[in-house]
Design an enzyme around this catalytic site. Sequence first.
Site, PDB file in Angstrom:
ATOM      1  N   GLU A 238      12.819  39.054  40.487  1.00 24.99           N
ATOM      2  CA  GLU A 238      14.048  39.739  41.358  1.00 24.99           C
ATOM      3  C   GLU A 238      15.310  39.159  40.850  1.00 24.99           C
ATOM      4  O   GLU A 238      16.206  39.644  41.801  1.00 24.99           O
ATOM      5  CB  GLU A 238      13.551  38.871  42.585  1.00 24.99           C
ATOM      6  CG  GLU A 238      12.316  39.364  43.385  1.00 24.99           C
ATOM      7  CD  GLU A 238      10.986  38.816  43.080  1.00 24.99           C
ATOM      8  OE1 GLU A 238      10.018  39.022  43.430  1.00 24.99           O
ATOM      9  OE2 GLU A 238      11.124  38.094  41.919  1.00 24.99           O
ATOM     10  N   GLU A 294       9.882  26.217  61.131  1.00 28.22           N
ATOM     11  CA  GLU A 294       9.665  27.195  60.455  1.00 28.22           C
ATOM     12  C   GLU A 294      10.340  28.413  61.267  1.00 28.22           C
ATOM     13  O   GLU A 294      10.884  28.192  62.341  1.00 28.22           O
ATOM     14  CB  GLU A 294       8.140  27.548  60.336  1.00 28.22           C
ATOM     15  CG  GLU A 294       7.503  26.718  59.244  1.00 28.22           C
ATOM     16  CD  GLU A 294       7.893  26.745  57.632  1.00 28.22           C
ATOM     17  OE1 GLU A 294       8.835  27.740  57.680  1.00 28.22           O
ATOM     18  OE2 GLU A 294       7.346  26.193  56.849  1.00 28.22           O
TER      19      GLU A 294
END
Length: 499
Positions: A238, A294
């Site tokens: 990436e 989260e």
Amino acid sequence: MNANNKNQPEINDLRSALEVIKTLPGQYHETDVEINPKDDLAGVYRYIGAGGTVTRPTQVGPAMMFNNIKGYPGSRVLVGLIASRERVAAMLGAPVRELGKHMGQAVKSTVDPVFVNQSDALCQEVVYKATDKDFDIRKILPAPTNTPKDAGPYFCEGLVLGSDPDNGHTDVTIHRLCVQGKDEISIFFALGRHIDMFRQKAEKAGKPFPVTINMGLDPAIHISACFEAPTTPLGFDELKIAGGLRGKGVELVDAITVKQKAIARAEIVIEGEILPNVRVKEDQNTKTGYAMPEFPGYEGVANPSLPLIKVKAITMRKNAILQTLVGPGEEHVNLAGIPTEASIYNVVEAAMPGFLQNVYAHPSGGGKFLSILQVKKRTEADQGRERQAALMAFGIYSELKQVILVDEDVDIFDTNDILWVMTTRYQGEVSTVFIPGVRCHQLDPSQDPAYDPKILAHGISTKTIFDCTVPYKLKNLFVRAQFKEIDPTPYMPDWMKKK
């Protein structure tokens, strides 16, 4: 990709990115007031700029630099750099509403990383080795906790770089990293992460898995790292996407104590090895039962068995900046959401050119669970293609849970507009498509048999399409009221400043 982009800012690291946002009114703020990294820093930023799915009240606000960290003289902590699409657009040199398309072009025009000598690596100006007397991560770096329930201090924006032990292919991803001791960090891998597949190969061979944790980066690197398969298949680096965004390769350097590469212009690098067949309980030091907040907005449950990184060294720039985020905030939305938008747009555009107008990974889904697709039905033959586009979106991004389809006259970035079409262009019985029993994301608490016995296992979900588009043959009956186009500036000179 962007070598000829006149809007491309001169950014190659975190500090040059900060210089860009400092020129933008209201996008950056520094404070010298002492702050405790335990709970207080995140508690302050929750109000000022966290946004996303953070407990209300919150808002999208400026990035903040805390220059006075309690217990860590000389340390600095930056939070919220990417917690605004306006800031991301400025740092990537792209229109705010076309960030997904811009990232999509970078995927098609990648540039390989380049390598520099250790003597030229800014990230190695200061070195702490685990063999040094009194070495202790907890004393060197002010890793924050987000809430009093956190399992411990976390590095929330550490980019983990690891390589396939068989062929050397590199993967970079952001993971949950909890400081467990003076030279130990636990790491949580979501299902299917490529770097975890590499780690498992090393573990089967009984070998440690060398990694670097890179913090304080050019935002192009962080965002590029959040692409997922199939856009970035196993073995795809990436970092090449970040190179495509900048028109030049990301600089890498050999780590000092492990056989791995580090990002040469990072503010801070932690070098270490993931030990084979060693597991620790995430909250072993606090026993709270929770990990950290989260992206869905809930406290993550502490994992009972996580791999462990044995830290070998910490290297950093002089006067280094520790970069962090507030778990459920707008920063995660942009990190995950903009690559999601790019992946969906590229695939649908390739299959149905000109049909998909834009994509928005909505903050309420944390950048992962909810996407809004804007389409334009040009002929009768386009009727039904909107649902095909939604199916393609689910295929290209497996963690996506819900897709809302809207017409070209709807502002996909305005939630009021979305709710308006869900009210006036949607009928539940005929406009909803359910796709049950599909793997989605393990951090969605509703995806569990305890929520509904019909759910086969944790992480299995019903994906849903909400088709809020007007049938093509009825388009002339759903035309919004048209107002005269007139410039309001003479009547309210400050109007443009508020836009």
